[in-house]
Design a protein around this motif. Structure first.
Motif, mmCIF file in Angstrom:
data_model
loop_
_atom_site.group_PDB
_atom_site.id
_atom_site.type_symbol
_atom_site.label_atom_id
_atom_site.label_comp_id
_atom_site.label_asym_id
_atom_site.label_seq_id
_atom_site.Cartn_x
_atom_site.Cartn_y
_atom_site.Cartn_z
ATOM 1 N N HIS A 29 -20.809 41.847 52.151
ATOM 2 C CA HIS A 29 -20.238 41.533 50.839
ATOM 3 C C HIS A 29 -20.426 42.740 49.952
ATOM 4 C CE1 HIS A 29 -18.944 37.364 50.927
ATOM 5 N NE2 HIS A 29 -19.897 37.159 51.810
ATOM 6 N N PRO A 30 -19.508 43.094 49.089
ATOM 7 C CA PRO A 30 -18.272 42.377 48.801
ATOM 8 C C PRO A 30 -17.094 42.801 49.680
ATOM 9 C CG PRO A 30 -18.433 44.185 47.271
ATOM 10 C CD PRO A 30 -19.681 44.226 48.155
ATOM 11 N N TRP A 31 -17.317 43.793 50.555
ATOM 12 C CA TRP A 31 -16.213 44.412 51.300
ATOM 13 C C TRP A 31 -15.534 43.468 52.290
ATOM 14 C CZ3 TRP A 31 -15.557 47.740 47.934
ATOM 15 C CH2 TRP A 31 -16.610 48.468 47.386
ATOM 16 N N PRO A 36 -8.286 40.179 56.141
ATOM 17 C CA PRO A 36 -7.192 39.206 56.070
ATOM 18 C C PRO A 36 -7.646 37.791 56.452
ATOM 19 C CG PRO A 36 -6.553 41.130 57.350
ATOM 20 C CD PRO A 36 -8.018 41.248 57.071
ATOM 21 N N PHE A 37 -8.804 37.685 57.086
ATOM 22 C CA PHE A 37 -9.344 36.389 57.487
ATOM 23 C C PHE A 37 -10.121 35.704 56.363
ATOM 24 C CE2 PHE A 37 -8.589 38.630 61.381
ATOM 25 C CZ PHE A 37 -8.219 37.666 62.300
ATOM 26 N N TYR A 38 -10.434 36.439 55.292
ATOM 27 C CA TYR A 38 -11.265 35.892 54.219
ATOM 28 C C TYR A 38 -10.506 34.793 53.461
ATOM 29 C CZ TYR A 38 -14.847 35.608 50.694
ATOM 30 O OH TYR A 38 -15.856 35.148 49.891
ATOM 31 N N PRO A 39 -11.114 33.615 53.316
ATOM 32 C CA PRO A 39 -10.425 32.474 52.684
ATOM 33 C C PRO A 39 -10.492 32.479 51.151
ATOM 34 C CG PRO A 39 -12.557 31.768 53.512
ATOM 35 C CD PRO A 39 -12.397 33.223 53.895
ATOM 36 N N HIS A 40 -9.677 33.304 50.537
ATOM 37 C CA HIS A 40 -9.631 33.364 49.077
ATOM 38 C C HIS A 40 -9.051 32.073 48.484
ATOM 39 C CE1 HIS A 40 -10.632 37.626 48.697
ATOM 40 N NE2 HIS A 40 -9.870 37.836 49.747
ATOM 41 N N THR A 54 -4.997 29.636 52.473
ATOM 42 C CA THR A 54 -6.340 30.097 52.142
ATOM 43 C C THR A 54 -6.557 31.571 52.444
ATOM 44 O OG1 THR A 54 -7.089 29.318 54.284
ATOM 45 C CG2 THR A 54 -7.446 27.856 52.399
ATOM 46 N N SER A 55 -5.926 32.075 53.509
ATOM 47 C CA SER A 55 -6.117 33.481 53.871
ATOM 48 C C SER A 55 -4.805 34.077 54.366
ATOM 49 C CB SER A 55 -7.193 33.625 54.963
ATOM 50 O OG SER A 55 -6.725 33.153 56.219
ATOM 51 N N VAL A 56 -4.731 35.381 54.356
ATOM 52 C CA VAL A 56 -3.550 36.081 54.851
ATOM 53 C C VAL A 56 -3.357 35.778 56.339
ATOM 54 C CG1 VAL A 56 -2.523 38.358 55.262
ATOM 55 C CG2 VAL A 56 -3.731 37.893 53.110
ATOM 56 N N GLU A 57 -4.429 35.809 57.103
ATOM 57 C CA GLU A 57 -4.327 35.532 58.543
ATOM 58 C C GLU A 57 -3.893 34.100 58.803
ATOM 59 O OE1 GLU A 57 -4.216 36.584 62.537
ATOM 60 O OE2 GLU A 57 -4.432 37.872 60.786
ATOM 61 N N ALA A 58 -4.378 33.150 58.015
ATOM 62 C CA ALA A 58 -3.967 31.752 58.181
ATOM 63 C C ALA A 58 -2.465 31.615 57.949
ATOM 64 C CB ALA A 58 -4.742 30.848 57.235
ATOM 65 N N ILE A 59 -1.946 32.299 56.939
ATOM 66 C CA ILE A 59 -0.510 32.265 56.660
ATOM 67 C C ILE A 59 0.274 32.899 57.814
ATOM 68 C CG2 ILE A 59 1.301 33.206 55.153
ATOM 69 C CD1 ILE A 59 -0.784 32.887 52.825
ATOM 70 N N THR A 79 -10.581 27.070 56.118
ATOM 71 C CA THR A 79 -11.527 27.831 55.295
ATOM 72 C C THR A 79 -12.483 28.662 56.135
ATOM 73 O OG1 THR A 79 -12.998 25.924 55.206
ATOM 74 C CG2 THR A 79 -11.435 26.190 53.380
ATOM 75 N N ARG A 80 -12.302 28.625 57.428
ATOM 76 C CA ARG A 80 -13.160 29.420 58.320
ATOM 77 C C ARG A 80 -12.508 30.787 58.554
ATOM 78 N NH1 ARG A 80 -9.967 25.884 60.792
ATOM 79 N NH2 ARG A 80 -8.848 26.507 62.665
ATOM 80 N N MET A 81 -13.300 31.738 58.997
ATOM 81 C CA MET A 81 -12.776 33.068 59.298
ATOM 82 C C MET A 81 -12.580 33.264 60.800
ATOM 83 S SD MET A 81 -14.690 35.474 56.462
ATOM 84 C CE MET A 81 -14.069 36.977 57.181
ATOM 85 N N THR A 82 -12.879 32.261 61.576
ATOM 86 C CA THR A 82 -12.721 32.355 63.029
ATOM 87 C C THR A 82 -11.818 31.230 63.512
ATOM 88 O OG1 THR A 82 -14.669 30.991 63.405
ATOM 89 C CG2 THR A 82 -15.021 33.377 63.342
ATOM 90 N N GLY A 83 -11.302 31.393 64.726
ATOM 91 C CA GLY A 83 -10.481 30.356 65.336
ATOM 92 C C GLY A 83 -9.108 30.207 64.718
ATOM 93 N N LEU A 84 -8.622 31.231 64.029
ATOM 94 C CA LEU A 84 -7.315 31.152 63.380
ATOM 95 C C LEU A 84 -6.166 31.592 64.288
ATOM 96 C CD1 LEU A 84 -8.156 32.610 59.850
ATOM 97 C CD2 LEU A 84 -7.861 30.217 60.474
#
Length: 180
Positions: A29-31, A36-40, A54-59, A79-84
């Motif tokens: 954090h904060p980097w 793209p996986f970060y759920p903003h 939630t995230s660029v990768e999810a989209i 909202t997870r960063m894995t398994g997308l």
């Protein structure tokens, strides 16, 4: 302002001459927020007015269409960063990306990068990462900065390699964002 994009596994020489910033999903954090996986949350889904993800990768993954699977709306709320990632092993060959959740057109890979990935990632840079971008500008004004990523391709048209979000960060900071 000197900002380089360096492959995550080959950053030892960059560390000697630059401030190294790991913008991958494994970065500190904060980097990590640049991943793209970060759920903003609240990221507009391109070509789908009124819908957010939630995230660029999810989209990106939600709009991918396979031989045996269409869009995956549920991914937009992950909202997870894995398994997308949705894979060809599970769903068959990729046919393209749907031009919006309810669109009838399938976009080829380069067009999908330009019409889905770039607008979604640019939204995150403009609306979710202003403080972090300011920090990067300050670091770059003090000396060279090396952004770590797993790929270094910043050419949207080069389909032989994945697109580097670190390269997109660099282009954004230099006011050289790729054309639509």
């Amino acid at each position: 302002m000197e900002i380089r994009v360096v492959h995550h596994g080959r950053h030892a020489t960059a560390a000697a001459t630059a401030t190294v910033v790991d913008v991958t999903s494994r970065g500190p954090h904060p980097w990590v927020r640049f991943s793209p996986f970060y759920p903003h949350g609240g990221i507009p889904v391109p070509l789908t007015p009124g819908t957010t993800g939630t995230s660029v990768e999810a989209i990106w993954q939600a709009l991918k269409v396979f031989a045996s699977a269409d869009v995956d709306r549920a991914l937009l709320q992950a909202t997870r960063m894995t398994g997308l990632k949705r894979t060809v092993r599970r769903h068959g060959p990729v046919l393209g990306h749907r031009a919006g959740l309810d669109g009838t057109d399938l976009l080829d890979y380069e067009t999908a990068r330009r019409r889905i990935y770039l607008p979604a990632y640019r939204h995150v840079l403009a609306h979710n990462l202003t403080a972090e971008l300011t920090q990067l500008r300050l670091l770059a004004s003090a000396g060279p900065v090396a952004l770590l990523d797993y790929t270094t391709n910043g050419d949207v048209s080069d389909l032989s390699k994945p697109l580097s979000h670190a390269a997109l960060i660099r282009l954004h900071l230099l006011d050289e964002w790729p054309g639509g």
